[in-house]
Motif scaffolding. Structure first.
Motif, mmCIF file in Angstrom:
data_model
loop_
_atom_site.group_PDB
_atom_site.id
_atom_site.type_symbol
_atom_site.label_atom_id
_atom_site.label_comp_id
_atom_site.label_asym_id
_atom_site.label_seq_id
_atom_site.Cartn_x
_atom_site.Cartn_y
_atom_site.Cartn_z
ATOM 1 N N VAL A 51 35.455 40.166 32.188
ATOM 2 C CA VAL A 51 35.063 38.974 31.441
ATOM 3 C C VAL A 51 34.654 39.328 30.021
ATOM 4 C CG1 VAL A 51 34.297 37.694 33.475
ATOM 5 C CG2 VAL A 51 32.671 39.067 32.226
ATOM 6 N N ASN A 52 34.811 38.349 29.151
ATOM 7 C CA ASN A 52 34.280 38.436 27.798
ATOM 8 C C ASN A 52 32.841 37.949 27.892
ATOM 9 O OD1 ASN A 52 33.433 37.571 25.156
ATOM 10 N ND2 ASN A 52 35.559 37.724 24.517
ATOM 11 N N LYS A 53 31.870 38.809 27.611
ATOM 12 C CA LYS A 53 30.457 38.457 27.762
ATOM 13 C C LYS A 53 30.026 37.344 26.816
ATOM 14 C CE LYS A 53 28.928 42.724 27.340
ATOM 15 N NZ LYS A 53 28.027 43.905 27.327
ATOM 16 N N LYS A 54 30.667 37.230 25.660
ATOM 17 C CA LYS A 54 30.286 36.190 24.699
ATOM 18 C C LYS A 54 30.743 34.805 25.138
ATOM 19 C CE LYS A 54 29.858 38.860 20.478
ATOM 20 N NZ LYS A 54 30.277 39.009 19.098
ATOM 21 N N THR A 55 31.932 34.733 25.746
ATOM 22 C CA THR A 55 32.477 33.430 26.127
ATOM 23 C C THR A 55 32.344 33.144 27.617
ATOM 24 O OG1 THR A 55 34.701 34.287 26.544
ATOM 25 C CG2 THR A 55 34.197 33.579 24.280
ATOM 26 N N GLY A 56 32.167 34.196 28.416
ATOM 27 C CA GLY A 56 32.121 34.030 29.866
ATOM 28 C C GLY A 56 33.497 33.847 30.487
ATOM 29 N N LYS A 57 34.544 33.914 29.685
ATOM 30 C CA LYS A 57 35.894 33.679 30.184
ATOM 31 C C LYS A 57 36.507 34.957 30.739
ATOM 32 C CE LYS A 57 36.931 29.836 27.146
ATOM 33 N NZ LYS A 57 37.825 29.293 26.127
ATOM 34 N N PRO A 58 37.368 34.814 31.768
ATOM 35 C CA PRO A 58 38.060 35.985 32.308
ATOM 36 C C PRO A 58 39.063 36.532 31.289
ATOM 37 C CG PRO A 58 38.844 33.970 33.355
ATOM 38 C CD PRO A 58 37.704 33.580 32.463
ATOM 39 N N VAL A 59 39.344 37.821 31.401
ATOM 40 C CA VAL A 59 40.265 38.494 30.480
ATOM 41 C C VAL A 59 41.483 38.959 31.279
ATOM 42 C CG1 VAL A 59 40.540 40.390 28.849
ATOM 43 C CG2 VAL A 59 38.317 39.244 29.075
ATOM 44 N N PRO A 60 42.595 38.202 31.184
ATOM 45 C CA PRO A 60 43.802 38.617 31.891
ATOM 46 C C PRO A 60 44.582 39.661 31.094
ATOM 47 C CG PRO A 60 44.188 36.542 30.769
ATOM 48 C CD PRO A 60 42.737 36.918 30.515
ATOM 49 N N ASP A 61 45.504 40.299 31.746
ATOM 50 C CA ASP A 61 46.475 41.204 31.109
ATOM 51 C C ASP A 61 45.874 42.459 30.484
ATOM 52 O OD1 ASP A 61 48.498 39.387 31.814
ATOM 53 O OD2 ASP A 61 48.142 38.221 30.000
ATOM 54 N N ALA A 62 44.701 42.880 30.916
ATOM 55 C CA ALA A 62 44.186 44.178 30.476
ATOM 56 C C ALA A 62 44.984 45.260 31.207
ATOM 57 C CB ALA A 62 42.700 44.308 30.782
ATOM 58 N N VAL A 63 45.014 46.431 30.638
ATOM 59 C CA VAL A 63 45.727 47.550 31.263
ATOM 60 C C VAL A 63 44.693 48.550 31.759
ATOM 61 C CG1 VAL A 63 47.387 49.410 30.896
ATOM 62 C CG2 VAL A 63 47.716 47.202 29.763
ATOM 63 N N ILE A 64 44.649 48.735 33.058
ATOM 64 C CA ILE A 64 43.726 49.708 33.651
ATOM 65 C C ILE A 64 44.288 51.091 33.373
ATOM 66 C CG2 ILE A 64 42.592 50.494 35.762
ATOM 67 C CD1 ILE A 64 41.804 47.617 34.931
ATOM 68 N N VAL A 65 43.515 51.898 32.650
ATOM 69 C CA VAL A 65 44.003 53.233 32.274
ATOM 70 C C VAL A 65 43.358 54.347 33.086
ATOM 71 C CG1 VAL A 65 44.695 52.536 29.956
ATOM 72 C CG2 VAL A 65 42.372 53.370 30.331
ATOM 73 N N ALA A 66 42.261 54.054 33.784
ATOM 74 C CA ALA A 66 41.623 55.051 34.640
ATOM 75 C C ALA A 66 40.857 54.339 35.744
ATOM 76 C CB ALA A 66 40.677 55.937 33.835
ATOM 77 N N LYS A 67 40.892 54.935 36.934
ATOM 78 C CA LYS A 67 40.174 54.373 38.074
ATOM 79 C C LYS A 67 39.792 55.499 39.021
ATOM 80 C CE LYS A 67 44.661 53.238 40.070
ATOM 81 N NZ LYS A 67 45.317 54.223 39.260
ATOM 82 N N ARG A 68 38.625 55.340 39.638
ATOM 83 C CA ARG A 68 38.140 56.365 40.570
ATOM 84 C C ARG A 68 37.068 55.745 41.438
ATOM 85 N NH1 ARG A 68 36.405 62.230 40.610
ATOM 86 N NH2 ARG A 68 34.288 62.202 41.444
ATOM 87 N N ILE A 69 37.038 56.125 42.715
ATOM 88 C CA ILE A 69 35.906 55.769 43.562
ATOM 89 C C ILE A 69 35.343 57.052 44.158
ATOM 90 C CG2 ILE A 69 36.605 53.399 44.073
ATOM 91 C CD1 ILE A 69 37.496 54.355 46.835
ATOM 92 N N ASP A 70 34.029 57.093 44.234
ATOM 93 C CA ASP A 70 33.349 58.246 44.819
ATOM 94 C C ASP A 70 32.032 57.781 45.431
ATOM 95 O OD1 ASP A 70 31.197 58.356 42.807
ATOM 96 O OD2 ASP A 70 32.730 59.148 41.461
ATOM 97 N N MET A 71 31.370 58.684 46.126
ATOM 98 C CA MET A 71 30.116 58.354 46.800
ATOM 99 C C MET A 71 28.901 58.870 46.027
ATOM 100 S SD MET A 71 30.878 58.420 50.870
ATOM 101 C CE MET A 71 29.433 57.401 51.193
#
Length: 131
Positions: A51-71
């Motif tokens: 989301v855009n924190k200023k408008t509260g609107k969702p942000v479509p079409d972003a490109v995820i460039v890194a992702k990770r899950i860990d404990m």
């Protein structure tokens, strides 16, 4: 023919503003939010909203460039698991197929590029896997 110097200055100012384009937000104006804070252990779909924190609107079409899950929340940062993109039908919601191998605290680390913005939106979110 003589041009009024004030008219010339005003014209230059208008042209400069037009060429500069609209004022862009800063990557600090965006954030990822978990759709759910708790998932069942095993194969699951993890969803986050950008989301855009200023408008509260969702942000479509972003490109995820890194992702990770860990404990990391449970002191096991080296305990990672698989995370793969999954389809989403809701604008601004990004889904991932994850394998939550253990119940407990998990951390999702994401980085994304937002169209028209310089820099990268980065966020770490914690959630819980239950039996």
């Amino acid at each position: 023919m003589s041009i009024n110097p004030f008219a010339r200055a005003a014209g230059v100012a208008l042209l400069s503003a037009a060429l500069a384009g609209p004022a862009l937000a800063d990557v600090k104006d965006y954030e990822f939010q978990l759709v759910q804070n708790e998932l069942k252990q095993g194969d699951a779909v993890l969803a986050v909203r950008l989301v855009n924190k200023k408008t509260g609107k969702p942000v479509p079409d972003a490109v995820i460039v890194a992702k990770r899950i860990d404990m990391a929340p449970d002191g096991m940062e080296t305990m990672t698991s698989s995370i793969e993109p999954a389809p989403s039908t809701e604008p601004g919601v990004y889904r991932f197929n994850v394998k939550l191998t253990m119940a407990g605290g998990w951390r999702l680390s994401l980085a994304a590029k937002v169209q028209g913005e310089a820099g990268t939106v980065e966020r770490r979110l914690t959630f819980k896997a239950t039996k």
